[in-house]
Design a protein around this motif. Structure first.
Motif, PDB file in Angstrom:
ATOM      1  N   ASN A 348     -12.895   5.925 -20.314  1.00 30.57           N
ATOM      2  CA  ASN A 348     -11.809   7.068 -20.665  1.00 30.57           C
ATOM      3  C   ASN A 348     -10.840   7.288 -19.437  1.00 30.57           C
ATOM      4  O   ASN A 348      -9.688   7.490 -19.905  1.00 30.57           O
ATOM      5  CB  ASN A 348     -12.572   8.336 -20.534  1.00 30.57           C
ATOM      6  CG  ASN A 348     -13.787   8.698 -21.818  1.00 30.57           C
ATOM      7  OD1 ASN A 348     -13.540   7.958 -22.914  1.00 30.57           O
ATOM      8  ND2 ASN A 348     -14.739   9.369 -21.573  1.00 30.57           N
ATOM      9  N   ILE A 351      -7.888   4.493 -20.543  1.00 34.93           N
ATOM     10  CA  ILE A 351      -7.039   4.932 -21.411  1.00 34.93           C
ATOM     11  C   ILE A 351      -6.114   5.958 -21.011  1.00 34.93           C
ATOM     12  O   ILE A 351      -4.898   5.740 -21.271  1.00 34.93           O
ATOM     13  CB  ILE A 351      -7.739   5.654 -22.458  1.00 34.93           C
ATOM     14  CG1 ILE A 351      -8.787   4.637 -23.103  1.00 34.93           C
ATOM     15  CG2 ILE A 351      -7.131   6.674 -23.662  1.00 34.93           C
ATOM     16  CD1 ILE A 351      -9.921   5.411 -24.330  1.00 34.93           C
ATOM     17  N   ARG A 352      -6.424   7.122 -20.008  1.00 33.70           N
ATOM     18  CA  ARG A 352      -5.503   7.681 -19.423  1.00 33.70           C
ATOM     19  C   ARG A 352      -4.529   7.012 -18.424  1.00 33.70           C
ATOM     20  O   ARG A 352      -3.465   7.567 -18.516  1.00 33.70           O
ATOM     21  CB  ARG A 352      -6.213   8.905 -18.591  1.00 33.70           C
ATOM     22  CG  ARG A 352      -6.976   9.536 -19.547  1.00 33.70           C
ATOM     23  CD  ARG A 352      -6.236  10.668 -20.726  1.00 33.70           C
ATOM     24  NE  ARG A 352      -7.133  11.406 -21.665  1.00 33.70           N
ATOM     25  CZ  ARG A 352      -7.267  10.926 -22.886  1.00 33.70           C
ATOM     26  NH1 ARG A 352      -6.837   9.762 -23.156  1.00 33.70           N
ATOM     27  NH2 ARG A 352      -8.278  11.631 -23.640  1.00 33.70           N
ATOM     28  N   ASP A 354      -3.512   4.085 -18.493  1.00 40.80           N
ATOM     29  CA  ASP A 354      -2.594   3.031 -19.469  1.00 40.80           C
ATOM     30  C   ASP A 354      -1.425   4.150 -20.155  1.00 40.80           C
ATOM     31  O   ASP A 354      -0.553   3.717 -20.290  1.00 40.80           O
ATOM     32  CB  ASP A 354      -3.268   2.457 -20.570  1.00 40.80           C
ATOM     33  CG  ASP A 354      -4.453   1.332 -20.096  1.00 40.80           C
ATOM     34  OD1 ASP A 354      -3.930   0.925 -18.852  1.00 40.80           O
ATOM     35  OD2 ASP A 354      -5.275   0.764 -20.629  1.00 40.80           O
ATOM     36  N   GLU A 355      -2.048   5.202 -20.327  1.00 35.94           N
ATOM     37  CA  GLU A 355      -1.050   6.225 -20.995  1.00 35.94           C
ATOM     38  C   GLU A 355      -0.024   6.706 -20.044  1.00 35.94           C
ATOM     39  O   GLU A 355       1.112   7.080 -20.511  1.00 35.94           O
ATOM     40  CB  GLU A 355      -1.877   7.130 -21.831  1.00 35.94           C
ATOM     41  CG  GLU A 355      -0.806   8.300 -22.680  1.00 35.94           C
ATOM     42  CD  GLU A 355      -1.715   9.384 -23.244  1.00 35.94           C
ATOM     43  OE1 GLU A 355      -1.091  10.278 -23.693  1.00 35.94           O
ATOM     44  OE2 GLU A 355      -2.809   9.247 -23.099  1.00 35.94           O
TER      45      GLU A 355
END
Length: 369
Positions: A348, A351-352, A354-355
């Protein structure tokens, strides 16, 4: 049932708090007096230097627990080098003994049953078992440590169970070797339930759960989300799941029980296994070519440290195989830190990151010990 204040007062446990001012008294004599009138002994001190002898009668309960925001250390004195000084507890049918939030160092815990409890076997054994509960506690592996965190008595057990008619429960704790000495003729195997804990025999060759002088311990084991260092030699394993067994397992009753989503050391004798490692990898390897077989590394757990007292104790290394780090039934890691859900939290977070990470910036994740 009446809910009068008098009735409610009778249902409340009687609590006795040991404070720092009472360290000069003999706690052995103190416990003999208060055990007849008190249900809970709450420790509100830093260290206790004493050898305890506790005798519980039928249907009597006693709980030794830490006070709120306290971490009591029970240091058992080594008075007699050639004898077994310990925290000695005697239980009978229907009694209950609880250790909650304590650190025990210097010697182990010795729990023994009264031989008279088996007089009317099997009725008393089936209907009135005692309860032994250890939770959120530490029974130091090897009794105590040298300055480099090496155990002083690496072969000595931290918990000894002698001829008790009881159910033993260990939760969220660190415990050294467990020795079970039961009467195999007059009693059924002792049920032991362990969850979210570390059982450390200080080496994989030592006995994590066994019996001194016997080939196996007369016990039935249920274990979940645990890390075990050392050999397990028991009568049966009813259920083992999401655990790491870093030592040989030897079970007599292979037809009974199941081991699922665990790491089991090769050459172990166990009940039927389901989705365990390295079984799954070996099955895949057998389907590969001989070149691939020779190039493949064995799947086994790797730890940052296996010594109690170090900051990274029992923490899986970053180089550990993914089959171990994501090998539980919910794709979390096997072992005592299963409930941290490290793989899911890392996924999780990545993902954040990379965003929201700006361009031309590299990031990394550093795990806390």
């Amino acid at each position: 049932m009446s809910n009068s204040p008098d009735r409610l007062y009778e249902l409340l446990p009687v609590v006795y708090r040991i404070r720092d001012a009472e360290q000069g008294y003999s706690l052995r004599d103190l416990l003999r007096v208060i055990a007849e009138q008190v249900d809970v002994v709450e420790a509100d001190i830093t260290q206790l230097y004493e050898n305890w002898f506790i005798e519980l009668e039928k249907n009597q309960s006693l709980q030794l627990r830490a006070a709120n925001h306290k971490r009591p250390v029970i240091r058992i004195l080594d008075w007699r080098t050639a004898f077994g000084d310990a925290l000695n507890v005697t239980v009978e049918s229907g009694s209950c003994f609880v250790l909650d939030g304590l650190l025990i160092i210097g010697r182990g815990v010795h729990i023994e049953g009264n031989p008279s409890q088996f007089a009317d076997y099997p009725t008393s054994v089936v209907q009135n078992p005692a309860a032994i509960i250890i939770r959120h506690s530490t029974l130091v592996p090897g009794w105590s440590l040298h300055c480099n965190c090496e155990p002083r008595r690496s072969t000595e057990p931290s918990l000894e169970l002698f001829n008790i008619n009881a159910c033993v429960t260990i939760e969220h704790s660190i415990v050294g070797s467990i020795q079970v000495n039961q009467n195999e003729v007059e009693t059924d195997p002792l049920p032991i339930h362990i969850s979210d804990s570390i059982i450390d025999a200080t080496s994989i060759e030592g006995e994590a759960i066994g019996a001194a002088g016997y080939s196996i311990a007369h016990a039935r084991l249920t274990i979940a989300r645990c890390t075990v260092f050392g050999q397990i030699q028991v009568h049966a394993i009813d259920l083992a799941e999401n655990s790491i067994f870093n030592g040989i397992i030897f079970v007599v009753r292979r037809q009974q029980g199941c081991i699922r989503f665990c790491y089991v050391m090769p050459n172990s004798r166990t009940p039927r296994r389901y989705n365990c490692q390295p079984d799954l990898v070996e099955k895949m390897v057998r389907q590969e070519t001989e070149l691939q077989l020779n190039a493949r590394h064995p799947v086994q757990p790797q730890f940052n440290s296996t010594r109690y007292g170090t900051p990274t104790y029992c923490q899986l290394a970053s180089t550990c195989a993914e089959e171990i780090k994501r090998g539980a039934d919910d794709e979390s890691e096997m072992g005592a830190f299963h409930n941290l859900y490290q793989p899911q939290r890392e996924a999780n977070l990545r993902i954040r990151l990379d965003e929201y990470t700006p361009a031309d910036i590299e990031i990394g994740i550093i795990y806390a010990t």
